[in-house]
Design an enzyme around this catalytic site. Structure first.
Site, PDB file in Angstrom:
ATOM      1  N   HIS A  97      40.030 -90.715  -7.516  1.00  0.00           N
ATOM      2  CA  HIS A  97      40.992 -91.627  -8.130  1.00  0.00           C
ATOM      3  C   HIS A  97      40.959 -92.925  -7.338  1.00  0.00           C
ATOM      4  O   HIS A  97      41.176 -92.940  -6.129  1.00  0.00           O
ATOM      5  CB  HIS A  97      42.410 -91.049  -8.124  1.00  0.00           C
ATOM      6  CG  HIS A  97      43.404 -91.963  -8.794  1.00  0.00           C
ATOM      7  ND1 HIS A  97      43.684 -91.870 -10.140  1.00  0.00           N
ATOM      8  CD2 HIS A  97      44.152 -92.987  -8.309  1.00  0.00           C
ATOM      9  CE1 HIS A  97      44.574 -92.809 -10.460  1.00  0.00           C
ATOM     10  NE2 HIS A  97      44.867 -93.499  -9.360  1.00  0.00           N
ATOM     11  N   CYS A  98      40.673 -94.016  -8.032  1.00  0.00           N
ATOM     12  CA  CYS A  98      40.498 -95.303  -7.366  1.00  0.00           C
ATOM     13  C   CYS A  98      41.758 -96.155  -7.519  1.00  0.00           C
ATOM     14  O   CYS A  98      42.102 -96.555  -8.634  1.00  0.00           O
ATOM     15  CB  CYS A  98      39.297 -96.031  -7.963  1.00  0.00           C
ATOM     16  SG  CYS A  98      39.004 -97.654  -7.216  1.00  0.00           S
ATOM     17  N   PRO A  99      42.453 -96.452  -6.418  1.00  0.00           N
ATOM     18  CA  PRO A  99      43.656 -97.293  -6.510  1.00  0.00           C
ATOM     19  C   PRO A  99      43.337 -98.731  -6.884  1.00  0.00           C
ATOM     20  O   PRO A  99      44.212 -99.448  -7.368  1.00  0.00           O
ATOM     21  CB  PRO A  99      44.257 -97.202  -5.103  1.00  0.00           C
ATOM     22  CG  PRO A  99      43.115 -96.832  -4.210  1.00  0.00           C
ATOM     23  CD  PRO A  99      42.199 -95.994  -5.038  1.00  0.00           C
TER      24      PRO A  99
END
Length: 270
Positions: A131-133
């Site tokens: 999951h890429c912020p």
């Protein structure tokens, strides 16, 4: 399927777009190579630079809003592909390469191999990578190749911007006067250099992992993943060779049944 642009991650996306165009504007307003070419009517490079920035922003929105491969219902096709139902698996003797289809403890759906539940997105994601912020979205089966392409374009934009900022720095007698006249471009240059390093490391690591046909999650947590923890340290059941891995990742579209790849006999390709 795309997310609502005004939904979760709106502030992150807005900040990214504003920062991108503010930096671009600063490069045009200062006495840089870009501005000189614009003033003398040499518009090829300025137009190309703006177009490249625009492409990077559009790709950013694409990977940020795209469905990364959310699992929204039980995948019945998986049972027919494998020829083994969930009930029949109770009758299979346990081996290092036997598979028991899992149900997610959060969304209670069957998880195909290589999928994982994302606590932030509240969905299981096919071929989950991370999951890429930065994009406020998961990177998974459907948007991973676009994420890598976005990183490549973004790196090109950043390196070009760094060169443009460098051309705008001017000599001035004394440090105070030099900082006063070059402070804005220097700040932009340092920020762009830092972002370039981050994107370069991200792009390099993703291309390396793609060449091995493994994901960030699998690379970091293989000792805890049921279908990998029994494999040797250098064994990857999904590896088809560097060229095939890269070719299939970038050029072959469609959903892969990873259970078939995992259970293939010997080195037979699926």
């Amino acid at each position: 399927m795309f997310k609502n642009v005004f939904g979760s991650g709106f502030l992150v996306r807005t900040a990214h777009v504003i920062l991108t165009w503010v930096i671009t504007l600063i490069l045009f307003l200062h006495d840089t190579e870009l501005r000189k070419q614009e003033e003398t009517g040499q518009l090829v490079q300025p137009v190309l630079f703006v177009l490249l920035v625009l492409v990077s922003v559009l790709l950013y929105f694409a990977v940020s809003l795209m469905d990364p491969g959310f699992i929204l219902s039980d995948d019945q096709d998986l049972q027919f592909t494998l020829g083994v139902t969930e009930e029949q698996q109770d009758m299979i003797p346990h081996t290092t390469k036997s598979l028991r289809q899992r149900r997610c403890g959060h969304c209670l759906l069957q998880q195909p191999m290589r999928s994982k539940h994302c606590q932030t997105c509240q969905h299981c994601v096919r071929r989950y990578d991370h999951h890429c912020p930065w994009i406020e979205n998961c990177v998974g089966e459907r948007n991973h190749r676009w994420f890598v392409l976005y990183l490549a374009i973004q790196l090109l934009v950043l390196l070009w911007a760094l060169h443009i900022a460098w051309t705008g720095l001017r000599y001035a007698p004394g440090w105070q006067l030099w900082l006063r006249s070059n402070g804005m471009l220097l700040t932009v240059g340092v920020l762009v250099a830092l972002l370039s390093l981050i994107v370069l490391l991200l792009l390099g690591s993703h291309i390396y992992l793609v060449s091995l046909n493994t994901t960030t999650w699998e690379f970091m947590s293989r000792h805890r993943i049921s279908y990998l923890k029994h494999c040797g340290a250098d064994e990857n059941p999904f590896d088809r060779g560097t060229f095939n891995n890269l070719w299939r990742f970038f050029c072959v579209w469609g959903t892969v049944v990873w259970e078939q790849v995992y259970f293939r006999e010997g080195s037979d390709q699926v």
